[in-house]
Design a protein around this motif. Structure first.
Motif, mmCIF file in Angstrom:
data_model
loop_
_atom_site.group_PDB
_atom_site.id
_atom_site.type_symbol
_atom_site.label_atom_id
_atom_site.label_comp_id
_atom_site.label_asym_id
_atom_site.label_seq_id
_atom_site.Cartn_x
_atom_site.Cartn_y
_atom_site.Cartn_z
ATOM 1 N N ALA A 1 0.817 -1.221 0.000
ATOM 2 C CA ALA A 1 0.000 0.000 0.000
ATOM 3 C C ALA A 1 0.847 1.265 0.000
ATOM 4 O O ALA A 1 0.599 2.201 0.742
ATOM 5 C CB ALA A 1 -0.946 -0.002 1.209
ATOM 6 N N ILE A 2 1.881 1.304 -0.868
ATOM 7 C CA ILE A 2 2.695 2.518 -0.864
ATOM 8 C C ILE A 2 2.050 3.592 -1.734
ATOM 9 O O ILE A 2 1.390 3.318 -2.731
ATOM 10 C CB ILE A 2 4.152 2.279 -1.331
ATOM 11 C CG1 ILE A 2 4.191 1.696 -2.737
ATOM 12 C CG2 ILE A 2 4.901 1.424 -0.355
ATOM 13 C CD1 ILE A 2 5.560 1.752 -3.344
ATOM 14 N N ALA A 3 2.248 4.837 -1.316
ATOM 15 C CA ALA A 3 1.725 5.988 -2.049
ATOM 16 C C ALA A 3 2.758 7.093 -1.951
ATOM 17 O O ALA A 3 3.547 7.142 -1.005
ATOM 18 C CB ALA A 3 0.405 6.452 -1.441
ATOM 19 N N VAL B 1 -1.822 5.054 -11.010
ATOM 20 C CA VAL B 1 -2.562 3.890 -10.544
ATOM 21 C C VAL B 1 -2.120 2.667 -11.343
ATOM 22 O O VAL B 1 -1.986 2.728 -12.556
ATOM 23 C CB VAL B 1 -4.084 4.095 -10.732
ATOM 24 C CG1 VAL B 1 -4.843 2.871 -10.260
ATOM 25 C CG2 VAL B 1 -4.533 5.340 -9.993
ATOM 26 N N CYS B 2 -1.897 1.572 -10.635
ATOM 27 C CA CYS B 2 -1.560 0.334 -11.321
ATOM 28 C C CYS B 2 -2.843 -0.257 -11.880
ATOM 29 O O CYS B 2 -3.794 -0.534 -11.159
ATOM 30 C CB CYS B 2 -0.908 -0.632 -10.337
ATOM 31 S SG CYS B 2 -0.522 -2.201 -11.101
ATOM 32 N N ALA C 1 1.631 11.229 -7.105
ATOM 33 C CA ALA C 1 2.375 10.570 -8.185
ATOM 34 C C ALA C 1 2.048 9.083 -8.223
ATOM 35 O O ALA C 1 1.944 8.495 -9.281
ATOM 36 C CB ALA C 1 3.868 10.779 -8.008
ATOM 37 N N VAL C 2 1.897 8.499 -7.049
ATOM 38 C CA VAL C 2 1.553 7.076 -6.975
ATOM 39 C C VAL C 2 0.430 6.899 -5.960
ATOM 40 O O VAL C 2 0.542 7.345 -4.824
ATOM 41 C CB VAL C 2 2.773 6.227 -6.541
ATOM 42 C CG1 VAL C 2 2.372 4.769 -6.390
ATOM 43 C CG2 VAL C 2 3.904 6.363 -7.541
ATOM 44 N N HIS C 3 -0.669 6.302 -6.407
ATOM 45 C CA HIS C 3 -1.757 5.978 -5.481
ATOM 46 C C HIS C 3 -1.460 4.626 -4.864
ATOM 47 O O HIS C 3 -0.596 3.901 -5.335
ATOM 48 C CB HIS C 3 -3.089 5.945 -6.232
ATOM 49 C CG HIS C 3 -3.470 7.271 -6.795
ATOM 50 N ND1 HIS C 3 -4.420 8.073 -6.248
ATOM 51 C CD2 HIS C 3 -2.990 7.950 -7.867
ATOM 52 C CE1 HIS C 3 -4.528 9.184 -6.956
ATOM 53 N NE2 HIS C 3 -3.667 9.136 -7.949
ATOM 54 N N GLU C 4 -2.194 4.314 -3.834
ATOM 55 C CA GLU C 4 -1.951 3.090 -3.096
ATOM 56 C C GLU C 4 -1.606 1.896 -4.007
ATOM 57 O O GLU C 4 -2.397 1.500 -4.855
ATOM 58 C CB GLU C 4 -3.194 2.745 -2.305
ATOM 59 C CG GLU C 4 -2.843 2.290 -0.920
ATOM 60 C CD GLU C 4 -3.941 2.653 0.043
ATOM 61 O OE1 GLU C 4 -4.811 1.801 0.235
ATOM 62 O OE2 GLU C 4 -3.911 3.789 0.584
ATOM 63 N N LEU C 5 -0.408 1.374 -3.841
ATOM 64 C CA LEU C 5 0.053 0.306 -4.730
ATOM 65 C C LEU C 5 0.464 -0.917 -3.914
ATOM 66 O O LEU C 5 1.244 -0.818 -2.972
ATOM 67 C CB LEU C 5 1.250 0.809 -5.553
ATOM 68 C CG LEU C 5 1.983 -0.218 -6.409
ATOM 69 C CD1 LEU C 5 1.065 -0.755 -7.497
ATOM 70 C CD2 LEU C 5 3.221 0.407 -7.034
ATOM 71 N N ASN C 6 -0.118 -2.060 -4.283
ATOM 72 C CA ASN C 6 0.243 -3.334 -3.652
ATOM 73 C C ASN C 6 0.873 -4.219 -4.709
ATOM 74 O O ASN C 6 0.314 -4.371 -5.793
ATOM 75 C CB ASN C 6 -0.983 -4.032 -3.075
ATOM 76 C CG ASN C 6 -1.503 -3.306 -1.857
ATOM 77 O OD1 ASN C 6 -0.840 -3.247 -0.834
ATOM 78 N ND2 ASN C 6 -2.685 -2.709 -1.995
ATOM 79 N N LEU C 7 2.015 -4.788 -4.362
ATOM 80 C CA LEU C 7 2.729 -5.529 -5.397
ATOM 81 C C LEU C 7 3.643 -6.531 -4.730
ATOM 82 O O LEU C 7 4.244 -6.237 -3.692
ATOM 83 C CB LEU C 7 3.558 -4.531 -6.201
ATOM 84 C CG LEU C 7 4.032 -4.932 -7.585
ATOM 85 C CD1 LEU C 7 2.847 -5.295 -8.459
ATOM 86 C CD2 LEU C 7 4.767 -3.759 -8.208
ATOM 87 N N GLU C 8 3.726 -7.714 -5.341
ATOM 88 C CA GLU C 8 4.666 -8.686 -4.819
ATOM 89 C C GLU C 8 5.504 -9.197 -5.972
ATOM 90 O O GLU C 8 4.969 -9.678 -6.968
ATOM 91 C CB GLU C 8 3.925 -9.832 -4.144
ATOM 92 C CG GLU C 8 4.781 -10.493 -3.115
ATOM 93 C CD GLU C 8 3.945 -11.039 -1.959
ATOM 94 O OE1 GLU C 8 4.330 -12.075 -1.444
ATOM 95 O OE2 GLU C 8 2.914 -10.420 -1.601
#
Lengths: 561, 370
Positions: free
Chosen positions: B8-10, B211-212, B18-25
């Motif tokens: 949940a990085i922003a 947004v991803c 620049a970046v909205h909440e991003l979840n990624l593995e």
């Protein structure tokens, strides 16, 4: 972590802000305060005297300063701009040589240059007397002095500003812009008026600004040539010598206001339009001069120009070879030897000023180097609130006339203060290095800024990504890359400090006289040979530094302005 | 080598998100690509992973270790910058050795490892050159060697090929892949070039406006885009805004928004998927190569159209066909079966059901008309 970055910025910022406050802002404020204070407390009495006095000497001086400066701008432009065009638009034999000679006036420190002009064109000068004898005239046909003297010296030394800025802009103008105008059917004159000239505006405005501010601040020329003619920078000196510090402060404030007002006006004028070239210049085409008459006339004029430009340097060299006491009543010097230079190296009394100057300049410049790199790094690479304020403070000593900087330091440090650890600096050794340091802050910071702005942020990031800490990165990546730019600025500051006259004359102590003061003394005693020998030392130092910058640091002489 | 978890990085710069909440593995050893147009937040995300920005919110983990607030020099990532960021005052050798020197390796060890790394990028004979003496492709390889020689846990590549010309780009693409497989290193690759992304990646994250949009393998992303942005950003596609008219028992009728009277019919549509979609604005996406161009009308989902432009590209014939108010793009393989089509010819265009994708519409109208 964000806080860590911020803390680190603050850590770097703290010494910078402290030094700027203590030695730039605080002294300026002291001068303003001083100008309003008399024994009875607050009073604008000196301002009253300045603007309403019956003698009108101050108003006259102010007016003289302004109109001499405006005329200097005009004359310098009349010489510098055409020269820039001739050398960059046409090709003829000897062009390269002539164009490199054209910047030689900057090799002459102001005091030495004025001295050369005195001996060349003054009442008993070599040129007027030679013409008199050659043509068998009864009187010298012309001589300079007063206003004309000041103006000629200004034009000679300051046209270089126009010549250099306009030249470099002409070279950066994309030739296709002019070609596009021709292609659309414009005549030569229209192209010049509507395309070329507007593109040169920033250069011309910038040069006008430089010349105006330099003339307003000009001290050496009026000091030696003015006679009874009053200018403001000189009035400050007289007020100080007469012990009227409040008046000196008032005059300083007014002189600064005029200079800074002009600066702001020019900035405003320049920012009204955008003159940036969208394409990079691809080297202007020079058209070869084909007509042989015009070609050789140009070469002849060029040779004449070279002679005129080099005469002052030659005069100083010539004078330096005239032993003391051998040129008194004679019309021309008769005896030449290396006595003056031998004395310089053998007689400690005569060598001392040189040693003093070198030492003072070295201390000041070492300070400039450290302070400049730190300040510039903070300004260019770090983000913080109030950056504009800091930038203005850095540039302030540039905008202030040298005499004013000197007065500021006198008024701030003729009493104990926290910034001097409770000492009185005026009258000690340390006041001169401090003055030189303050004067050259803008020069060193600006040349370092230019180098740092060239340095892509990603280089620092790459180093840190590879595991290097900030200091290691700074030492191994940032410093080596900006060093040439930093050194060229610092070396220039060094030679200027060696030749510095206006602040020196306000602040020197008898036991610690720099070269320029000794030149003045020798002139007073009519030992022009010795004075010229000192001058030669300064000229050679400047020459060496420009050579080093050009050869090893890859910095063009014109960039060092 | 390690895996990466973005939780949940922003990131905001002032008021700009620049970046909205991003979840990624990102898995160990994976070649993962951030794909998107400029300003979409992909580089910002990469710089947060490298440590040059700290996220406004959320956390970053390398393996089990939380590195959200670790300084860049402690992260042990190897980054290749868009402009390479080679140190111009150092030789090739010194550039590559920089990270090892910082790590206080012995000079014999440094020499061995630098030589080894330069051999791997086939630059060992250029060791003592100044970097300015190298060509763009060679500088690129030095930058790669410099990043790899420190044996980083993660390799970060920020548009590394964008400064190279087309031929070199193909060559370097293979080179990077080869090195990545050699070292078996977890890699994040940032690019705006869909061809690079599709051909190199194990998985791709498509970004737009911070947004991803979708995460998936190249095939998933190309064949089953999550929305009309992904469909149009990856490859060419025809997007037709539609409104459902009737839906029952898996059969859906979709009216074209701009041409009343025209509609597409989907049979056998997955019920669960439909209930997810039905409340949103929709577009139908179909790739040019999937459209069938016929000389006779042939039943359902076939429309009459007029050829407005025909471009022969060698392998195929590219057609712009006007159907009602809409211009669709079709690609017919050059297999010599079709008669010569010319501008002004009337043709019939069939939309095969298995190639149509019903997608939520996230782009504004003007973005369709590029």
């Amino acid at each position: 972590m964000k806080n860590k970055e911020l803390r680190f910025t603050l850590l770097l910022l703290l010494p910078v802000a402290l030094v700027l406050f203590a030695y730039v802002l605080y002294p300026s404020l002291r001068t303003i305060i001083e100008s309003f204070s008399s024994k009875e407390g607050f009073s604008a009495a000196t301002y009253d005297t300045f603007f309403n006095s019956e003698s009108k000497s101050n108003l006259e001086a102010l007016w003289n300063s302004v109109y001499i400066s405006l005329l200097s701008v005009f004359l310098s432009a009349c010489i510098g701009i055409p020269l820039a065009f001739i050398f960059n638009k046409f090709d003829f034999p000897g062009r390269g040589f002539f164009s490199s000679i054209a910047i030689l006036p900057i090799v002459l420190p102001s005091l030495v240059g004025v001295m050369a002009f005195m001996f060349l064109y003054g009442e008993s000068g070599l040129v007027p007397n030679a013409i008199k004898d050659l043509l068998g005239l009864k009187k010298v046909p012309f001589s300079i002095g007063g206003i004309s003297g000041i103006l000629i010296v200004h034009a000679y030394t300051m046209y270089v500003y126009f010549y250099m800025t306009v030249s470099s802009t002409i070279r950066s103008i994309d030739p296709s812009l002019e070609e596009a105008a021709y292609n659309l059917g414009a005549s030569r004159l229209t192209v010049f008026r509507k395309v070329t000239l507007p593109l040169l505006t920033p250069a011309i405005v910038g040069a006008s600004l430089l010349v105006f501010m330099t003339s307003m601040a000009s001290f050496s020329a009026p000091f030696l040539l003015a006679g009874g003619f009053r200018v403001l920078s000189l009035q400050i000196y007289f007020s100080k010598v007469n012990g009227n510090l409040q008046m000196a402060a008032t005059q300083s404030v007014i002189l600064s206001i005029v200079s800074i007002a002009f600066l702001l006006f020019m900035r405003w004028y320049q920012n009204r339009k955008d003159y940036r070239m969208s394409s990079k210049g691809i080297g202007a085409h020079r058209s070869e001069v084909k007509n042989p008459y015009i070609k050789w006339t140009m070469v002849l004029i060029g040779i004449f120009g070279v002679v005129v430009l080099l005469l002052p340097h030659a005069t100083i060299l010539l004078l330096s070879l005239v032993p003391d006491g051998t040129w008194t009543w004679q019309k021309y010097p008769t005896k030449f030897n290396l006595n003056n230079f031998l004395l310089l190296f053998n007689e400690p009394r005569i060598w001392d000023p040189v040693r003093n100057s070198l030492l003072l300049a070295f201390i000041a410049t070492a300070g400039n180097l450290v302070f400049g790199v730190l300040t510039s790094y903070v300004l260019v690479k770090r983000k913080f609130i109030g950056k504009n304020m800091l930038d203005i403070l850095v540039m302030l000593p540039w905008a202030l006339p040298a005499t004013v900087v000197g007065m500021n330091l006198i008024l701030a440090f003729n009493e104990p203060s926290v910034f001097t650890f409770g000492n009185i600096l005026v009258g000690t050794f340390w006041i001169l290095p401090l003055a030189y340091f303050t004067r050259h802050i803008p020069l060193v910071v600006r040349s370092t800024n230019a180098a740092l702005e060239q340095l892509d942020d990603s280089l620092e990031e790459a180093a840190r990504n590879l595991g290097a800490k900030w200091f290691y990165t700074f030492r191994r990546v940032v410093l080596p890359l900006v060093m040439p730019g930093v050194l060229s600025g610092t070396l220039l500051a060094f030679v200027q400090a060696v030749g510095e006259f206006p602040t020196s004359v306000l602040l020197y102590t008898l036991s610690n006289r720099p070269i320029s003061i000794e030149i003045m003394n020798q002139l007073r005693m009519f030992n022009m040979g010795q004075a010229a020998a000192y001058g030669m030392i300064q000229i050679s130092l400047i020459g060496i530094v420009l050579f080093i910058s050009n050869k090893f640091l890859g910095v063009k002489a014109e960039r060092s302005l | 080598m390690s895996s990466i978890t973005l939780d949940a990085i922003a990131k905001s710069f002032g008021k700009v998100k620049a970046v909205h909440e991003l979840n990624l593995e990102i898995k160990k050893g994976e070649f993962f690509t951030f794909l998107g147009p400029s300003g979409c937040g992909k580089t910002t995300t990469l710089r947060m992973i490298a440590g040059f920005y700290y996220p406004t919110k959320g956390s970053i983990k390398f393996g089990e270790k939380d590195v959200t607030r670790v300084v860049p020099e402690k992260r042990n990532t190897g980054m290749v910058f868009q402009n390479y960021a080679l140190f111009p005052h150092m030789t090739v050798f010194e550039n590559v050795a920089f990270g090892l020197k910082v790590r206080k390796q012995s000079s014999s060890e440094i020499k061995r490892r630098v030589e080894d790394a330069l051999k791997k990028v086939r630059l060992d004979q250029y060791m003592m050159r100044q970097v300015s003496q190298l060509s763009g492709g060679q500088q690129q390889r030095v930058a790669l060697a410099r990043a790899l020689v420190i044996e980083p846990d993660i390799l970060l590549l920020d548009e590394p090929l964008s400064n190279l010309d087309a031929r070199l780009r193909d060559e370097m693409r293979t080179e990077i892949l080869r090195l990545q497989r050699d070292y078996g290193i977890t890699t994040i690759y940032v690019t705006h070039d869909q061809v690079e992304a599709l051909s190199m990646s194990d998985r791709i994250a498509v970004f737009n406006a911070g947004v991803c949009q979708q995460i998936g393998t190249p095939k998933e992303i190309y064949n089953n885009p999550a929305n009309d942005f992904v469909a149009s950003f990856i490859g060419e596609t025809n997007l037709i805004p539609v409104t459902p008219a009737a839906a029952d028992a898996g059969t859906i009728r979709l009216n074209w928004n701009e041409d009343s009277g025209k509609s597409l019919v989907l049979h056998n549509y997955h019920q669960g998927k439909w209930s997810e979609l039905s409340s949103q604005p929709l577009s139908v996406s179909i790739r040019p190569e999937a459209l069938e161009v016929l000389e006779q009308p042939a039943g359902e989902n076939t429309f009459e159209g007029k050829v407005e432009m025909a471009q022969f590209t060698g392998a195929a014939l590219q057609l712009f066909i006007r159907i009602g108010s809409r211009l669709v793009q079709a690609m017919v393989l050059n297999n010599l079966t079709l008669r010569e089509l010319e501008e002004g010819d009337i043709v019939y265009v069939r939309f095969p059901e298995q190639h149509m994708r019903l997608l939520p519409r996230v782009m504004g109208e003007e973005e369709h008309e590029e």
